[in-house]
Design a protein around this motif. Structure first.
Motif, PDB file in Angstrom:
ATOM      1  N   ALA A  32       0.818  -1.213   0.000  1.00 16.94           N
ATOM      2  CA  ALA A  32       0.000   0.000   0.000  1.00 16.94           C
ATOM      3  C   ALA A  32       0.850   1.261   0.000  1.00 16.94           C
ATOM      4  CB  ALA A  32      -0.912  -0.006   1.217  1.00 16.94           C
ATOM      5  N   SER A  33       2.180   1.127   0.026  1.00 20.27           N
ATOM      6  CA  SER A  33       3.074   2.284   0.094  1.00 20.27           C
ATOM      7  C   SER A  33       3.415   2.796  -1.297  1.00 20.27           C
ATOM      8  CB  SER A  33       4.364   1.903   0.820  1.00 20.27           C
ATOM      9  OG  SER A  33       4.090   1.492   2.138  1.00 20.27           O
ATOM     10  N   LEU A  34       3.535   4.132  -1.410  1.00 22.29           N
ATOM     11  CA  LEU A  34       3.879   4.782  -2.671  1.00 22.29           C
ATOM     12  C   LEU A  34       5.289   5.348  -2.585  1.00 22.29           C
ATOM     13  CD1 LEU A  34       0.616   6.837  -3.206  1.00 22.29           C
ATOM     14  CD2 LEU A  34       1.238   4.685  -4.305  1.00 22.29           C
ATOM     15  N   PHE A  35       6.022   5.271  -3.677  1.00 20.56           N
ATOM     16  CA  PHE A  35       7.403   5.723  -3.720  1.00 20.56           C
ATOM     17  C   PHE A  35       7.636   6.593  -4.950  1.00 20.56           C
ATOM     18  CE2 PHE A  35       7.191   1.802  -1.378  1.00 20.56           C
ATOM     19  CZ  PHE A  35       7.973   2.055  -0.260  1.00 20.56           C
ATOM     20  N   CYS A  36       8.701   7.404  -4.899  1.00 19.18           N
ATOM     21  CA  CYS A  36       9.009   8.317  -6.005  1.00 19.18           C
ATOM     22  C   CYS A  36       9.827   7.645  -7.101  1.00 19.18           C
ATOM     23  CB  CYS A  36       9.764   9.538  -5.467  1.00 19.18           C
ATOM     24  SG  CYS A  36      11.403   9.164  -4.821  1.00 19.18           S
ATOM     25  N   SER A  37      10.408   6.501  -6.808  1.00 18.36           N
ATOM     26  CA  SER A  37      11.241   5.824  -7.799  1.00 18.36           C
ATOM     27  C   SER A  37      11.272   4.334  -7.512  1.00 18.36           C
ATOM     28  CB  SER A  37      12.670   6.374  -7.765  1.00 18.36           C
ATOM     29  OG  SER A  37      13.286   6.014  -6.536  1.00 18.36           O
ATOM     30  N   GLU A  38      11.703   3.577  -8.493  1.00 20.48           N
ATOM     31  CA  GLU A  38      11.828   2.125  -8.323  1.00 20.48           C
ATOM     32  C   GLU A  38      12.862   1.796  -7.257  1.00 20.48           C
ATOM     33  OE1 GLU A  38      12.477  -1.899 -11.010  1.00 20.48           O
ATOM     34  OE2 GLU A  38      12.710   0.046 -11.953  1.00 20.48           O
ATOM     35  N   VAL A  39      13.933   2.598  -7.190  1.00 20.69           N
ATOM     36  CA  VAL A  39      14.989   2.381  -6.202  1.00 20.69           C
ATOM     37  C   VAL A  39      14.430   2.496  -4.779  1.00 20.69           C
ATOM     38  CG1 VAL A  39      17.178   3.272  -5.318  1.00 20.69           C
ATOM     39  CG2 VAL A  39      16.799   3.144  -7.765  1.00 20.69           C
ATOM     40  N   CYS A  40      13.632   3.522  -4.511  1.00 21.24           N
ATOM     41  CA  CYS A  40      13.015   3.667  -3.189  1.00 21.24           C
ATOM     42  C   CYS A  40      12.077   2.487  -2.910  1.00 21.24           C
ATOM     43  CB  CYS A  40      12.241   4.972  -3.077  1.00 21.24           C
ATOM     44  SG  CYS A  40      13.261   6.422  -2.742  1.00 21.24           S
ATOM     45  N   ALA A  41      11.293   2.099  -3.900  1.00 20.80           N
ATOM     46  CA  ALA A  41      10.342   0.997  -3.714  1.00 20.80           C
ATOM     47  C   ALA A  41      11.051  -0.313  -3.392  1.00 20.80           C
ATOM     48  CB  ALA A  41       9.477   0.838  -4.959  1.00 20.80           C
ATOM     49  N   LYS A  42      12.259  -0.482  -3.910  1.00 21.54           N
ATOM     50  CA  LYS A  42      13.016  -1.718  -3.661  1.00 21.54           C
ATOM     51  C   LYS A  42      13.893  -1.628  -2.422  1.00 21.54           C
ATOM     52  CE  LYS A  42      13.119  -3.495  -8.350  1.00 21.54           C
ATOM     53  NZ  LYS A  42      13.973  -3.952  -9.451  1.00 21.54           N
ATOM     54  N   GLY A  43      13.923  -0.465  -1.753  1.00 18.56           N
ATOM     55  CA  GLY A  43      14.693  -0.319  -0.520  1.00 18.56           C
ATOM     56  C   GLY A  43      16.166  -0.037  -0.730  1.00 18.56           C
ATOM     57  N   HIS A  44      16.542   0.555  -1.861  1.00 17.73           N
ATOM     58  CA  HIS A  44      17.927   0.939  -2.149  1.00 17.73           C
ATOM     59  C   HIS A  44      18.894  -0.240  -1.983  1.00 17.73           C
ATOM     60  CE1 HIS A  44      16.899   5.276  -2.211  1.00 17.73           C
ATOM     61  NE2 HIS A  44      15.982   4.895  -1.354  1.00 17.73           N
ATOM     62  N   PRO A  45      18.716  -1.292  -2.779  1.00 16.13           N
ATOM     63  CA  PRO A  45      19.537  -2.498  -2.607  1.00 16.13           C
ATOM     64  C   PRO A  45      21.034  -2.266  -2.785  1.00 16.13           C
ATOM     65  CG  PRO A  45      18.328  -2.575  -4.681  1.00 16.13           C
ATOM     66  CD  PRO A  45      17.799  -1.400  -3.904  1.00 16.13           C
ATOM     67  N   ASN A  46      21.425  -1.265  -3.542  1.00 21.14           N
ATOM     68  CA  ASN A  46      22.849  -0.990  -3.764  1.00 21.14           C
ATOM     69  C   ASN A  46      23.295   0.324  -3.121  1.00 21.14           C
ATOM     70  OD1 ASN A  46      23.244  -3.333  -5.435  1.00 21.14           O
ATOM     71  ND2 ASN A  46      22.076  -2.255  -7.006  1.00 21.14           N
ATOM     72  N   GLY A  47      22.463   0.898  -2.239  1.00 22.76           N
ATOM     73  CA  GLY A  47      22.808   2.131  -1.536  1.00 22.76           C
ATOM     74  C   GLY A  47      22.766   3.376  -2.393  1.00 22.76           C
ATOM     75  N   GLU A  48      22.122   3.306  -3.557  1.00 23.81           N
ATOM     76  CA  GLU A  48      22.057   4.446  -4.454  1.00 23.81           C
ATOM     77  C   GLU A  48      20.969   5.418  -4.023  1.00 23.81           C
ATOM     78  OE1 GLU A  48      20.860   1.374  -4.722  1.00 23.81           O
ATOM     79  OE2 GLU A  48      20.116   1.057  -6.742  1.00 23.81           O
ATOM     80  N   PRO A  49      21.103   6.728  -4.374  1.00 20.73           N
ATOM     81  CA  PRO A  49      20.037   7.690  -4.070  1.00 20.73           C
ATOM     82  C   PRO A  49      18.814   7.376  -4.925  1.00 20.73           C
ATOM     83  CG  PRO A  49      21.735   8.713  -5.409  1.00 20.73           C
ATOM     84  CD  PRO A  49      22.230   7.347  -5.049  1.00 20.73           C
ATOM     85  N   CYS A  50      17.669   7.957  -4.571  1.00 20.88           N
ATOM     86  CA  CYS A  50      16.432   7.599  -5.265  1.00 20.88           C
ATOM     87  C   CYS A  50      16.454   7.947  -6.753  1.00 20.88           C
ATOM     88  CB  CYS A  50      15.218   8.189  -4.561  1.00 20.88           C
ATOM     89  SG  CYS A  50      15.191   9.968  -4.398  1.00 20.88           S
ATOM     90  N   HIS A  51      16.938   9.128  -7.104  1.00 22.18           N
ATOM     91  CA  HIS A  51      17.125   9.492  -8.522  1.00 22.18           C
ATOM     92  C   HIS A  51      17.970  10.753  -8.570  1.00 22.18           C
ATOM     93  CE1 HIS A  51      13.607  12.183  -7.924  1.00 22.18           C
ATOM     94  NE2 HIS A  51      13.054  11.130  -7.364  1.00 22.18           N
ATOM     95  N   THR A  52      18.624  10.965  -9.667  1.00 27.14           N
ATOM     96  CA  THR A  52      19.615  12.046  -9.751  1.00 27.14           C
ATOM     97  C   THR A  52      19.035  13.425  -9.587  1.00 27.14           C
ATOM     98  OG1 THR A  52      19.422  12.030 -12.159  1.00 27.14           O
ATOM     99  CG2 THR A  52      21.185  10.711 -11.191  1.00 27.14           C
TER     100      THR A  52
END
Length: 60
Positions: A32-52
């Motif tokens: 039910a949670s909404l995120f701004c990017s796929e990276v945020c939705a996946k929990g930052h698996p590689n420690g990257e910021p949400c988007h540039t």
């Protein structure tokens, strides 16, 4: 006759530490949670910021 178009509600990204706003119809969801990017939705698996273009360094 006046027709008004309603804009979708704007909500904050559900990723901890992220300050991005997302539309209620965001394509990036996890349950039910909404995120701004796929990276945020996946929990930052590689420690990257949400988007540039974000400017925030959230790492879920």
């Amino acid at each position: 006759m006046n027709a008004t178009l309603e804009k979708p509600a704007t909500l904050q990204c559900a990723c901890p530490g992220c300050h991005c706003m997302v539309q209620a119809d965001s394509p990036f969801r996890s349950g039910a949670s909404l995120f701004c990017s796929e990276v945020c939705a996946k929990g930052h698996p590689n420690g990257e910021p949400c988007h540039t273009s974000c400017g925030w360094e959230c790492h879920g």
